[in-house]
Structures are given as structure tokens and as C-alpha cells.
Design a protein around this motif. Structure first.
Motif, PDB file in Angstrom:
ATOM      1  N   LEU A  63      -0.420  -3.609  11.706  1.00 27.73           N
ATOM      2  CA  LEU A  63      -1.259  -2.619  11.029  1.00 27.73           C
ATOM      3  C   LEU A  63      -0.482  -1.367  10.626  1.00 27.73           C
ATOM      4  O   LEU A  63      -0.656  -0.875   9.507  1.00 27.73           O
ATOM      5  CB  LEU A  63      -2.484  -2.278  11.882  1.00 27.73           C
ATOM      6  CG  LEU A  63      -3.511  -3.407  11.988  1.00 27.73           C
ATOM      7  CD1 LEU A  63      -4.630  -3.034  12.949  1.00 27.73           C
ATOM      8  CD2 LEU A  63      -4.063  -3.777  10.636  1.00 27.73           C
ATOM      9  N   PRO A  64       0.402  -0.826  11.474  1.00 29.09           N
ATOM     10  CA  PRO A  64       1.218   0.287  10.988  1.00 29.09           C
ATOM     11  C   PRO A  64       2.142  -0.118   9.835  1.00 29.09           C
ATOM     12  O   PRO A  64       2.386   0.680   8.919  1.00 29.09           O
ATOM     13  CB  PRO A  64       2.027   0.715  12.214  1.00 29.09           C
ATOM     14  CG  PRO A  64       1.200   0.300  13.360  1.00 29.09           C
ATOM     15  CD  PRO A  64       0.550  -0.984  12.922  1.00 29.09           C
ATOM     16  N   LEU A  65       2.630  -1.338   9.849  1.00 27.15           N
ATOM     17  CA  LEU A  65       3.440  -1.805   8.723  1.00 27.15           C
ATOM     18  C   LEU A  65       2.619  -1.827   7.442  1.00 27.15           C
ATOM     19  O   LEU A  65       3.114  -1.460   6.374  1.00 27.15           O
ATOM     20  CB  LEU A  65       4.003  -3.202   8.994  1.00 27.15           C
ATOM     21  CG  LEU A  65       5.225  -3.254   9.879  1.00 27.15           C
ATOM     22  CD1 LEU A  65       5.623  -4.709  10.137  1.00 27.15           C
ATOM     23  CD2 LEU A  65       6.368  -2.504   9.268  1.00 27.15           C
ATOM     24  N   PHE A  66       1.383  -2.248   7.549  1.00 23.28           N
ATOM     25  CA  PHE A  66       0.495  -2.223   6.388  1.00 23.28           C
ATOM     26  C   PHE A  66       0.301  -0.779   5.911  1.00 23.28           C
ATOM     27  O   PHE A  66       0.306  -0.504   4.715  1.00 23.28           O
ATOM     28  CB  PHE A  66      -0.846  -2.862   6.748  1.00 23.28           C
ATOM     29  CG  PHE A  66      -1.829  -2.895   5.618  1.00 23.28           C
ATOM     30  CD1 PHE A  66      -1.607  -3.698   4.518  1.00 23.28           C
ATOM     31  CD2 PHE A  66      -2.966  -2.120   5.654  1.00 23.28           C
ATOM     32  CE1 PHE A  66      -2.509  -3.730   3.465  1.00 23.28           C
ATOM     33  CE2 PHE A  66      -3.884  -2.136   4.621  1.00 23.28           C
ATOM     34  CZ  PHE A  66      -3.655  -2.945   3.511  1.00 23.28           C
ATOM     35  N   GLY A  67       0.152   0.138   6.853  1.00 25.60           N
ATOM     36  CA  GLY A  67       0.005   1.548   6.506  1.00 25.60           C
ATOM     37  C   GLY A  67       1.244   2.127   5.839  1.00 25.60           C
ATOM     38  O   GLY A  67       1.154   3.063   5.044  1.00 25.60           O
ATOM     39  N   SER A  68       2.397   1.550   6.149  1.00 27.46           N
ATOM     40  CA  SER A  68       3.648   2.073   5.560  1.00 27.46           C
ATOM     41  C   SER A  68       3.736   1.810   4.055  1.00 27.46           C
ATOM     42  O   SER A  68       4.595   2.371   3.388  1.00 27.46           O
ATOM     43  CB  SER A  68       4.870   1.484   6.266  1.00 27.46           C
ATOM     44  OG  SER A  68       5.068   0.130   5.917  1.00 27.46           O
ATOM     45  N   LEU A  69       2.844   0.983   3.534  1.00 28.39           N
ATOM     46  CA  LEU A  69       2.803   0.788   2.094  1.00 28.39           C
ATOM     47  C   LEU A  69       2.503   2.106   1.360  1.00 28.39           C
ATOM     48  O   LEU A  69       2.825   2.249   0.178  1.00 28.39           O
ATOM     49  CB  LEU A  69       1.759  -0.260   1.713  1.00 28.39           C
ATOM     50  CG  LEU A  69       2.073  -1.697   2.098  1.00 28.39           C
ATOM     51  CD1 LEU A  69       0.862  -2.583   1.835  1.00 28.39           C
ATOM     52  CD2 LEU A  69       3.266  -2.194   1.351  1.00 28.39           C
ATOM     53  N   ALA A  70       1.910   3.040   2.073  1.00 27.37           N
ATOM     54  CA  ALA A  70       1.609   4.347   1.476  1.00 27.37           C
ATOM     55  C   ALA A  70       2.877   5.025   1.002  1.00 27.37           C
ATOM     56  O   ALA A  70       2.878   5.703  -0.028  1.00 27.37           O
ATOM     57  CB  ALA A  70       0.885   5.229   2.497  1.00 27.37           C
ATOM     58  N   ARG A  71       3.973   4.834   1.704  1.00 32.62           N
ATOM     59  CA  ARG A  71       5.246   5.452   1.298  1.00 32.62           C
ATOM     60  C   ARG A  71       5.752   4.827   0.005  1.00 32.62           C
ATOM     61  O   ARG A  71       6.289   5.515  -0.865  1.00 32.62           O
ATOM     62  CB  ARG A  71       6.295   5.306   2.406  1.00 32.62           C
ATOM     63  CG  ARG A  71       7.680   5.797   2.053  1.00 32.62           C
ATOM     64  CD  ARG A  71       7.664   7.290   1.779  1.00 32.62           C
ATOM     65  NE  ARG A  71       8.974   7.806   1.541  1.00 32.62           N
ATOM     66  CZ  ARG A  71       9.472   8.032   0.325  1.00 32.62           C
ATOM     67  NH1 ARG A  71       8.759   7.756  -0.741  1.00 32.62           N
ATOM     68  NH2 ARG A  71      10.677   8.529   0.171  1.00 32.62           N
ATOM     69  N   ALA A  72       5.577   3.536  -0.131  1.00 29.18           N
ATOM     70  CA  ALA A  72       6.018   2.869  -1.365  1.00 29.18           C
ATOM     71  C   ALA A  72       5.177   3.306  -2.553  1.00 29.18           C
ATOM     72  O   ALA A  72       5.687   3.461  -3.656  1.00 29.18           O
ATOM     73  CB  ALA A  72       5.939   1.348  -1.186  1.00 29.18           C
ATOM     74  N   VAL A  73       3.897   3.549  -2.330  1.00 28.88           N
ATOM     75  CA  VAL A  73       3.011   3.985  -3.396  1.00 28.88           C
ATOM     76  C   VAL A  73       3.297   5.450  -3.761  1.00 28.88           C
ATOM     77  O   VAL A  73       3.255   5.825  -4.921  1.00 28.88           O
ATOM     78  CB  VAL A  73       1.534   3.795  -2.986  1.00 28.88           C
ATOM     79  CG1 VAL A  73       0.594   4.430  -3.983  1.00 28.88           C
ATOM     80  CG2 VAL A  73       1.228   2.320  -2.829  1.00 28.88           C
ATOM     81  N   ALA A  74       3.621   6.262  -2.774  1.00 25.47           N
ATOM     82  CA  ALA A  74       3.820   7.698  -2.980  1.00 25.47           C
ATOM     83  C   ALA A  74       5.250   8.050  -3.379  1.00 25.47           C
ATOM     84  O   ALA A  74       5.594   9.221  -3.383  1.00 25.47           O
ATOM     85  CB  ALA A  74       3.447   8.447  -1.710  1.00 25.47           C
ATOM     86  N   THR A  75       6.047   7.099  -3.724  1.00 25.20           N
ATOM     87  CA  THR A  75       7.435   7.366  -4.070  1.00 25.20           C
ATOM     88  C   THR A  75       7.512   8.238  -5.207  1.00 25.20           C
ATOM     89  O   THR A  75       7.491   9.025  -5.832  1.00 25.20           O
ATOM     90  CB  THR A  75       8.161   6.067  -4.422  1.00 25.20           C
ATOM     91  OG1 THR A  75       8.096   5.216  -3.310  1.00 25.20           O
ATOM     92  CG2 THR A  75       9.587   6.334  -4.760  1.00 25.20           C
TER      93      THR A  75
END
Length: 112
Positions: free
Chosen positions: A100-112
Motif C-alpha cells: 500500500l505505501p508503494l501504491f501511494g508512492s505513485l503520487a511522486r511520479a504524478v507530481a514530477t
């Protein structure tokens, strides 16, 4: 126009601000996770957003998951001795604590 870096850029580049932001993000994320499982996603997102790169954001999210799992293990207290005998639910807890935290880390890829 000002040439001053944005607060996000400053957190990602200045060592002292970065360290404070990572610890604060992990603490807030684990606090959210202690209330609801969606907090694990928030923990990964918060930890990864302060990372300078997407790859490090994934690593920070994994670290937040490990911290959340460690906090959960400590919260069990003496009942932790019974955990090895409860295999199926232990697999779910560890899997959710890392995925679940890995899924949340997608936010960094989106916010690049």
C-alpha cells in the motif's frame, strides 16, 4: 519574478530541510495508518513527495511501510509471540504494509 526555490524544491534539495520533511512525513503517515488502512497509502505518498527522484520516492515509501509494520509489531506487545502461528493473516498484514505505501508512492511520479 523571484529566483527563490519553491518550498518543495527546497525540501528536496537542502539536507536539513529534507531530513526534517522525511521524518515528519513518516510520522504523519504512520499516525494515519494507526487510524485506518488508507493511512498506509498516505504514508507512502507523503514519504515519496519529499524525495528528490521517483526512484528514491519508492525507497522512501518502502521505508515508511517498514516503519508502519514495526510500529504495529510494537503495539502488539506480549501478543506478538502468537504472530508466527497466524500465517495467513500475517501474510496479509505484511503484504499490505509494504504494497500500500508503494501504491501511494505513485503520487511522486504524478507530481514530477
Amino acid at each position: 519574478m523571484s529566483d527563490a526555490p519553491s518550498p518543495v524544491e527546497r525540501v528536496r534539495t537542502e539536507p536539513r530541510a529534507h531530513a526534517v520533511a522525511v521524518v515528519a512525513a513518516a510520522a504523519v503517515g504512520v499516525a494515519f495508518a494507526s487510524v485506518h488502512w488508507l493511512g498506509l497509502i498516505a504514508a507512502g505518498a507523503l514519504a515519496s513527495l519529499v524525495a528528490p527522484t521517483v526512484r528514491r520516492g519508492v525507497a522512501y515509501a518502502l521505508g515508511a511501510g517498514v516503519v508502519a509494520l514495526a510500529a504495529f509489531a510494537v503495539s502488539l506487545g506480549p501478543a506478538a509471540a502468537a504472530v508466527p502461528g497466524m500465517r495467513p493473516i500475517t501474510y496479509v498484514a505484511v503484504g499490505a504494509g509494504l504494497a500500500l505505501p508503494l501504491f501511494g508512492s505513485l503520487a511522486r511520479a504524478v507530481a514530477t
